[in-house]
Design an enzyme around this catalytic site. Structure first.
Site, PDB file in Angstrom:
ATOM      1  N   THR A 184       0.863  -1.179   0.000  1.00  0.00           N
ATOM      2  CA  THR A 184       0.000   0.000   0.000  1.00  0.00           C
ATOM      3  C   THR A 184       0.894   1.222   0.000  1.00  0.00           C
ATOM      4  O   THR A 184       1.974   1.195   0.588  1.00  0.00           O
ATOM      5  CB  THR A 184      -0.907   0.009   1.253  1.00  0.00           C
ATOM      6  OG1 THR A 184      -1.593   1.261   1.302  1.00  0.00           O
ATOM      7  CG2 THR A 184      -0.113  -0.162   2.531  1.00  0.00           C
ATOM      8  N   GLU A 327      -4.361  -2.629   5.075  1.00  0.00           N
ATOM      9  CA  GLU A 327      -3.941  -3.091   6.405  1.00  0.00           C
ATOM     10  C   GLU A 327      -5.045  -3.857   7.138  1.00  0.00           C
ATOM     11  O   GLU A 327      -4.815  -4.414   8.209  1.00  0.00           O
ATOM     12  CB  GLU A 327      -3.536  -1.882   7.273  1.00  0.00           C
ATOM     13  CG  GLU A 327      -2.239  -1.197   6.857  1.00  0.00           C
ATOM     14  CD  GLU A 327      -2.454  -0.134   5.776  1.00  0.00           C
ATOM     15  OE1 GLU A 327      -3.508  -0.185   5.090  1.00  0.00           O
ATOM     16  OE2 GLU A 327      -1.581   0.729   5.618  1.00  0.00           O
ATOM     17  N   LYS A 438      -7.461   9.797  -2.825  1.00  0.00           N
ATOM     18  CA  LYS A 438      -7.961   8.526  -3.313  1.00  0.00           C
ATOM     19  C   LYS A 438      -8.615   8.758  -4.662  1.00  0.00           C
ATOM     20  O   LYS A 438      -9.675   9.354  -4.756  1.00  0.00           O
ATOM     21  CB  LYS A 438      -8.975   7.946  -2.342  1.00  0.00           C
ATOM     22  CG  LYS A 438      -9.251   6.503  -2.656  1.00  0.00           C
ATOM     23  CD  LYS A 438      -9.160   5.680  -1.403  1.00  0.00           C
ATOM     24  CE  LYS A 438      -8.781   4.253  -1.631  1.00  0.00           C
ATOM     25  NZ  LYS A 438      -8.989   3.486  -0.404  1.00  0.00           N
ATOM     26  N   TRP A 443      -4.619   4.989  -4.054  1.00  0.00           N
ATOM     27  CA  TRP A 443      -4.015   6.108  -3.335  1.00  0.00           C
ATOM     28  C   TRP A 443      -3.015   6.858  -4.205  1.00  0.00           C
ATOM     29  O   TRP A 443      -2.216   6.260  -4.903  1.00  0.00           O
ATOM     30  CB  TRP A 443      -3.263   5.610  -2.098  1.00  0.00           C
ATOM     31  CG  TRP A 443      -4.129   5.021  -1.048  1.00  0.00           C
ATOM     32  CD1 TRP A 443      -4.153   3.721  -0.659  1.00  0.00           C
ATOM     33  CD2 TRP A 443      -5.075   5.701  -0.237  1.00  0.00           C
ATOM     34  NE1 TRP A 443      -5.068   3.555   0.336  1.00  0.00           N
ATOM     35  CE2 TRP A 443      -5.658   4.749   0.623  1.00  0.00           C
ATOM     36  CE3 TRP A 443      -5.505   7.030  -0.156  1.00  0.00           C
ATOM     37  CZ2 TRP A 443      -6.636   5.084   1.552  1.00  0.00           C
ATOM     38  CZ3 TRP A 443      -6.476   7.359   0.772  1.00  0.00           C
ATOM     39  CH2 TRP A 443      -7.035   6.398   1.606  1.00  0.00           C
TER      40      TRP A 443
END
Lengths: 538, 538
Positions: A184, A327, A438, A443
């Protein structure tokens, strides 16, 4: 005193029993560039056992990372099972990232093998020279004419499979064994890896089967439009295999029109995608027969109420929101109207309510924390940083050296989102503590963009903020203060970024300003900037 | 390599978060002898924390067994949480057992405290003298006029609760910590304890929430008619607390008429009971408005198709079967028509199909094994002993000295039931390997009855078999060969048993025969006996 129940791990080999016995006639259908292919779970299970043999043949040790560059497809599903069921780690990679980030990720993960859809080969080609860990590249032919690299490390998926010796028995004795790895972008510059284990993946899939979550069952036909490189396609492939639902995989054929046609042709009952994709689908939904759909989930960013309303009008059912992060496996919240409100909330009010993330799933604990660390009441009014705990939530990042600030001392994940929680547990995201944008479900790091822009000799200061965008949800807006008389223009900033960051990161709008608002401590006052820029626009 | 997910145990304290936050306004309603009481989960959670304080006050150490003699009630629910959430072991006891068995069970478990509904006190009174482990008896006043024993060990539940110091934090660090203990009569004489852990209870409750299992959700109102001393009321209390469903507890008021009235009054959506109870309810269902019911589950023994059909006709929805044992938490199978058959199986065929146990839940692995140990194909025709494995299945019995033969060398549970499994995973029970009689959802051991009867000086041989019974599912039939000229009568056998076994074990019918059929090895040929006796009857 310990209980006397059987010591059976929660691990992915469990799913083989269903595929080979109860659900052997259920199937996965994949749209490829050269047509549609379908296979029963019985057949897929056989191929998974052969693919496990391929990994043995390529001498991939237990615990090694196996990278994938793949669309949503049957072969990717085979990798989803064969890699972790044999103790290796499935590392799904977002091919849309910039080459430099890809190289970093493959290096950081030390991928030993890359499985690549033929249509994505051009993205992988530059990595062959720069990533020394990669010993093999296995090409999955999806009908693309892309030329094969002439490199001794390159193999053909189907040829390897045909020659492989199937593995008869999968065993993961310890359910905490690592199973999958996703990166990420997070808040700070470098991408960070989240390392899921068998236990977290099985528990997460179990929650997707629950009536109050996605209620995925054997009579469903599930279409994960959300990419399989994006947090395990939100766990949907595993949930489908666990429940015996059919799978419909869009492959590389991701045009809204074709997605709709696929839903119609295969009687899709459950589909999940980011809001941007749903927005694209909307105009095509009108003429299609989508009556088989029972639930459509939007995730990976805020769901605009207007979009959900429009979908409800055209298709007859509302989009339902969800909330999660890489996550968090990812699902933490799934939109639902609590029973206390289900009488009062009807029609359009209900559609509006379902655009909020909703209550958490049974395995996730939530709390709101104020900036000073004090707890925030769950009254639906007070806001605080949303923090999450549970067996499907990350405790640290892969490698461990970075990102420790994402976790509290007592082991909760700081999500970086600011939320309210009402007394019925409904979560509403109201702001973000982190500087991220976003866009289309992915992202964009404002920090990275700022660093690149501030590297220009003509730039004095730069701040990048998110602005609402009809199509992408959010887009970056760069606010730049030039060195006096340097003659800096918006276009020169955009030109500078080109080749330095991924193309889709480059802001369409660059505002050249005299000064940037600052906080008392001298940081950019982004909230002030955002307010002034958005009001200036309208 | 281990994954990097949070180390959060699957343990019952997890459920407190929902009770105290999201579901604090949902409620449990209990019918008592002196009226109906209702409390919100928020209030119940507070009482659970006080009850934990009571256990501290009574000096009950971690790991100690806390016995309960209770109807289905709010207080029993409080015990279901407070005892295991503080590391003690909840030992639910079937008050309908014979005193000798009760004494054995309380002794074997070494219960330190007994929590007893006032209306059950007479059952417990004899144990006070014979069970030295019992240090305290806490009486839960359910409105019964039963006299309190004058014994210094006797306390009042509400008084203790009022004086207690609430426990603020529950923590079970290891999810394999023992949480609950239930005894089953099993095949051989003595009852055997099954020791559940936090992990197995949480996982089992999770499966009850799944769409393809019971689909229990927050908008349900769940009525466990199945007793809370009977395998944790099939996990329903925990499933309700996990999902936020309301609970309706019948308390000691178990007459079919009152049960129906309760379902009607409280809008029960989901109810579960043994077939015998459903049979009793049927005549009262006709005049009631049971339109709130969405699912009615029958378990604890075979479900006669005729009963399910009659229920379907009168109430508008079929009874759905399930299958499990004390050793399996209990749910293993839950009736469901697989999607491949859902078009072809309609109307009365569908009702018939739902009277089979159905497919297994996602955490249970099944296999069929022939007498010689070879695997039996899942073709819906070949039969074999049903064996089960999974994290919610027992690995051994409490104490460990007995019952090892119930488990295979590779760690599967032998269920003692003979079954077929079809290619879609649907299980049908066709016979039993064990000599047990299932009467009204409870086991009667034919071996024990035989031993008691053969102890009579006038008896030469005795064999007890199960015969079908409209009301109870099965009843024992004793076949007795008397000593010649002894003048033994059916009535003298029944009189002999009275006071030696539980009243409801005593066979209504005793057949006095000249001889009993035997197998080649000299054992009673019970199958032959059963066939001849049943055909003789009809």
């Amino acid at each position: 005193m310990h209980g006397l129940m059987q010591d059976r791990p929660l691990s992915l080999p469990m799913l083989m029993d269903g595929m080979e016995n109860r659900f052997s006639r259920k199937h996965v259908t994949t749209t490829q560039l050269n047509g549609t292919v379908s296979a029963s779970y019985g057949e897929v299970a056989e191929r998974i056992r052969r693919l496990a043999g391929v990994l043995d043949h390529l001498d991939v040790p237990a615990g090694a990372r196996v990278g994938t560059f793949g669309w949503n497809s049957q072969r990717h599903l085979e990798l989803y099972m064969a890699v972790p069921c044999t103790g290796r780690i499935l590392h799904t990679i977002n091919h849309r990232l910039f080459t430099e980030d890809l190289a970093f990720i493959v290096d950081d993960a030390a991928d030993e093998v890359l499985f690549v859809d033929r249509s994505m080969l051009d993205v992988v080609r530059p990595l062959l020279d720069t990533c020394p860990s990669v010993r093999h590249v296995v090409v999955m032919d999806d009908g693309s004419p892309t030329e094969l690299p002439s490199d001794p490390r390159v193999h053909d998926y189907e040829s390897l499979l045909a020659a492989a010796r199937p593995v008869g028995r999968f065993e993961i004795a310890d359910e905490r064994t690592a199973a999958a790895l996703c990166y990420t972008s997070g808040t700070t510059g470098r991408p960070k890896g989240v390392l899921y284990d068998h236990r977290s993946i099985v528990l997460h899939a179990m929650t997707l089967l629950m009536a109050d979550t996605f209620a995925i069952g054997e009579d469903d036909t599930v279409m994960p439009v959300v990419p399989m490189f994006h947090v395990n396609a939100w766990g949907l492939p595993y949930a489908a295999l666990m429940s015996g639902a059919n799978l419909v995989m869009p492959g590389p054929v991701m045009s809204p029109e074709r997605l709709v046609r696929s839903m119609e042709a295969h009687g899709v009952t459950f589909a999940a995608a980011v809001a941007t994709v749903w927005r694209g689908i909307l105009p095509h939904a009108e003429d299609a027969d989508l009556s088989s759909l029972r639930r459509v989930v939007s995730g990976g960013g805020g769901l605009p109420v207007s979009l959900s309303r429009a979908f409800h009008e055209k298709v007859g059912l509302p989009l339902t929101s969800s909330w999660g992060m890489t996550e968090t496996s990812p699902l933490v919240c799934s939109a639902r109207v609590p029973s206390e409100q289900s009488r009062s909330l009807t029609g359009s009010d209900r559609v509006t309510a379902l655009a909020d993330p909703g209550p958490s799933t049974v395995l996730c604990s939530l709390r709101l924390v104020a900036e000073d660390g004090s707890p925030v009441p769950r009254d639906g009014r007070h806001r605080g940083e949303l923090q999450v705990a549970g067996p499907t939530i990350a405790a640290a990042y892969f490698g461990g050296s970075t990102g420790a600030s994402a976790f509290t001392e007592d082991g909760w994940l700081r999500t970086g989102d600011v939320a309210t929680i009402d007394p019925l547990g409904v979560v509403r995201i109201v702001d973000r503590t982190k500087d991220l944008i976003k866009s289309g479900g992915e992202w964009i790091s404002s920090v990275e963009l700022e660093n690149e822009i501030m590297a220009m000799p003509d730039v004095l200061e730069a701040a990048v903020i998110a602005v609402p965008d009809d199509k992408w949800g959010e887009r970056p807006l760069a606010c730049v203060v030039p060195v006096p008389d340097s003659g800096l223009t918006a276009e020169s900033v955009r030109r500078h970024l080109s080749g330095r960051v991924a193309k889709w990161w480059i802001p369409e709008k660059v505002a050249v300003l005299d000064r940037l608002p600052k906080t008392a401590s001298g940081k950019f006052a982004k909230a002030v900037l955002r307010a002034s820029m958005i009001s200036a626009k309208s």
